[in-house]
Motif scaffolding. Structure first.
Motif, short mmCIF file in Angstrom:
data_model
loop_
_atom_site.label_atom_id
_atom_site.label_comp_id
_atom_site.label_asym_id
_atom_site.label_seq_id
_atom_site.Cartn_x
_atom_site.Cartn_y
_atom_site.Cartn_z
N TRP A 55 4.21 15.12 -7.73
CA TRP A 55 3.21 14.45 -6.89
C TRP A 55 2.09 15.43 -6.56
O TRP A 55 0.91 15.09 -6.65
CB TRP A 55 3.86 13.93 -5.60
CG TRP A 55 2.85 13.61 -4.54
CD1 TRP A 55 2.09 12.47 -4.46
CD2 TRP A 55 2.46 14.44 -3.46
NE1 TRP A 55 1.25 12.55 -3.38
CE2 TRP A 55 1.45 13.75 -2.73
CE3 TRP A 55 2.85 15.69 -3.01
CZ2 TRP A 55 0.85 14.28 -1.60
CZ3 TRP A 55 2.25 16.21 -1.88
CH2 TRP A 55 1.27 15.51 -1.19
N SER B 257 1.97 6.60 -0.76
CA SER B 257 1.02 5.59 -0.29
C SER B 257 -0.36 5.87 -0.85
O SER B 257 -0.66 7.00 -1.26
CB SER B 257 0.99 5.54 1.25
OG SER B 257 0.48 6.76 1.76
N TRP B 258 -1.21 4.87 -0.85
CA TRP B 258 -2.56 5.01 -1.41
C TRP B 258 -3.61 4.33 -0.54
O TRP B 258 -4.71 4.05 -0.99
CB TRP B 258 -2.62 4.45 -2.84
CG TRP B 258 -1.95 3.14 -2.98
CD1 TRP B 258 -2.48 1.90 -2.81
CD2 TRP B 258 -0.56 2.94 -3.30
NE1 TRP B 258 -1.52 0.93 -3.01
CE2 TRP B 258 -0.33 1.55 -3.32
CE3 TRP B 258 0.51 3.79 -3.57
CZ2 TRP B 258 0.90 1.00 -3.59
CZ3 TRP B 258 1.74 3.23 -3.84
CH2 TRP B 258 1.93 1.85 -3.85
N SER B 259 -3.29 4.10 0.72
CA SER B 259 -4.27 3.48 1.62
C SER B 259 -4.93 4.50 2.52
O SER B 259 -4.50 5.61 2.66
CB SER B 259 -3.60 2.43 2.47
OG SER B 259 -2.60 3.00 3.29
N ARG C 84 -1.44 13.87 -5.80
CA ARG C 84 -2.13 14.34 -4.60
C ARG C 84 -3.63 14.54 -4.84
O ARG C 84 -4.44 14.07 -4.02
CB ARG C 84 -1.49 15.64 -4.10
CG ARG C 84 -2.12 16.16 -2.83
CD ARG C 84 -1.52 17.50 -2.46
NE ARG C 84 -1.29 17.56 -1.05
CZ ARG C 84 -0.65 18.54 -0.45
NH1 ARG C 84 -0.13 19.53 -1.15
NH2 ARG C 84 -0.49 18.54 0.85
N PRO C 85 -4.02 15.18 -5.93
CA PRO C 85 -5.46 15.37 -6.16
C PRO C 85 -6.22 14.04 -6.32
O PRO C 85 -7.44 14.00 -6.17
CB PRO C 85 -5.53 16.17 -7.47
CG PRO C 85 -4.19 16.81 -7.62
CD PRO C 85 -3.22 15.88 -6.94
N ARG C 86 -5.50 12.96 -6.61
CA ARG C 86 -6.14 11.66 -6.79
C ARG C 86 -6.06 10.80 -5.54
O ARG C 86 -6.31 9.59 -5.57
CB ARG C 86 -5.51 10.95 -7.98
CG ARG C 86 -5.91 11.63 -9.30
CD ARG C 86 -5.07 11.20 -10.45
NE ARG C 86 -5.49 11.85 -11.68
CZ ARG C 86 -5.18 13.10 -12.02
NH1 ARG C 86 -4.46 13.85 -11.23
NH2 ARG C 86 -5.60 13.61 -13.17
N GLY C 87 -5.68 11.40 -4.41
CA GLY C 87 -5.70 10.71 -3.12
C GLY C 87 -4.41 10.04 -2.69
O GLY C 87 -4.36 9.41 -1.63
N TYR C 88 -3.36 10.16 -3.47
CA TYR C 88 -2.08 9.58 -3.06
C TYR C 88 -1.43 10.49 -2.02
O TYR C 88 -1.51 11.70 -2.11
CB TYR C 88 -1.14 9.44 -4.27
CG TYR C 88 -1.61 8.42 -5.26
CD1 TYR C 88 -1.20 7.09 -5.18
CD2 TYR C 88 -2.47 8.77 -6.30
CE1 TYR C 88 -1.63 6.15 -6.10
CE2 TYR C 88 -2.91 7.84 -7.22
CZ TYR C 88 -2.49 6.53 -7.12
OH TYR C 88 -2.92 5.61 -8.02
N LYS C 89 -0.79 9.84 -1.04
CA LYS C 89 -0.11 10.59 0.02
C LYS C 89 1.39 10.49 -0.20
O LYS C 89 1.88 9.51 -0.75
CB LYS C 89 -0.48 10.03 1.38
CG LYS C 89 -1.96 10.17 1.70
CD LYS C 89 -2.30 9.45 2.98
CE LYS C 89 -3.76 9.52 3.28
NZ LYS C 89 -4.57 8.63 2.46
N THR D 204 0.82 -1.21 0.00
CA THR D 204 0.00 0.00 0.00
C THR D 204 0.86 1.26 0.00
O THR D 204 0.33 2.36 0.08
CB THR D 204 -0.94 0.02 1.22
OG1 THR D 204 -0.14 -0.05 2.41
CG2 THR D 204 -1.92 -1.13 1.18
N GLU D 205 2.17 1.08 -0.09
CA GLU D 205 3.09 2.20 -0.19
C GLU D 205 4.39 1.73 -0.81
O GLU D 205 4.68 0.54 -0.83
CB GLU D 205 3.36 2.84 1.18
CG GLU D 205 4.11 1.95 2.14
CD GLU D 205 4.37 2.63 3.48
OE1 GLU D 205 3.59 3.52 3.87
OE2 GLU D 205 5.35 2.27 4.12
#
Length: 139
Positions: free
Chosen positions: A106, A137-139, A111-116, A76-77
């Motif tokens: 990023w 990460s994307w969780s 970032r706008p698509r929810g990735y941290k 998840t990362e």
């Protein structure tokens, strides 16, 4: 082979000279390896100080390859870059060069698509900040 024991047994002084010679050779070998490692690190820092100039399309393609590989491995990362703190103008916060471009990329696309994005110091050689890692990460 001689029957003279004096010719067979080296003196203590000769043995100590052999040890000193071996230690000097080892120290020289280690000094060369250290110098090579420092030269490689300097070359890497010099390279990373410059933005790569990669197109957005190419950067997206590379980013998605990294993410797809991680997802395939059920992660998840994923750490996307690790770099020496010398790339930070204040030894840990203000990034420059390629890491800065990765952050901006990023921020713009992922970032706008929810990735941290997590940026942290990951080692402390001699108790001082060392390498810095950027992890998506994307969780």
């Amino acid at each position: 082979m001689t029957n003279n024991p004096d010719a067979l047994v080296p003196s203590a002084k000769e043995v100590m000279q052999q040890i000193a010679l071996a230690e000097a050779e080892e120290a020289e070998k280690q000094a060369r390896a250290q110098a090579e490692a420092e030269a490689e690190k300097k070359a890497l820092v010099d390279q990373l100080r410059k933005p790569p100039g990669t197109s957005d399309e190419e950067a997206i393609r590379r980013g998605l390859e990294i993410i797809h590989r991680a997802v395939k491995n059920r992660l998840t990362e994923v750490e996307i870059i690790r770099f020496p703190n010398e790339l930070c103008t204040d030894k840990g916060r203000a990034i420059t060069g390629t890491p800065k471009e990765i952050y901006q990329f990023w921020d713009k696309y992922f970032r706008p698509r929810g990735y941290k994005l997590r940026v942290q110091i990951v080692d402390f050689p001699g108790g001082l900040p060392g390498d810095i890692a950027m992890t998506v990460s994307w969780s």
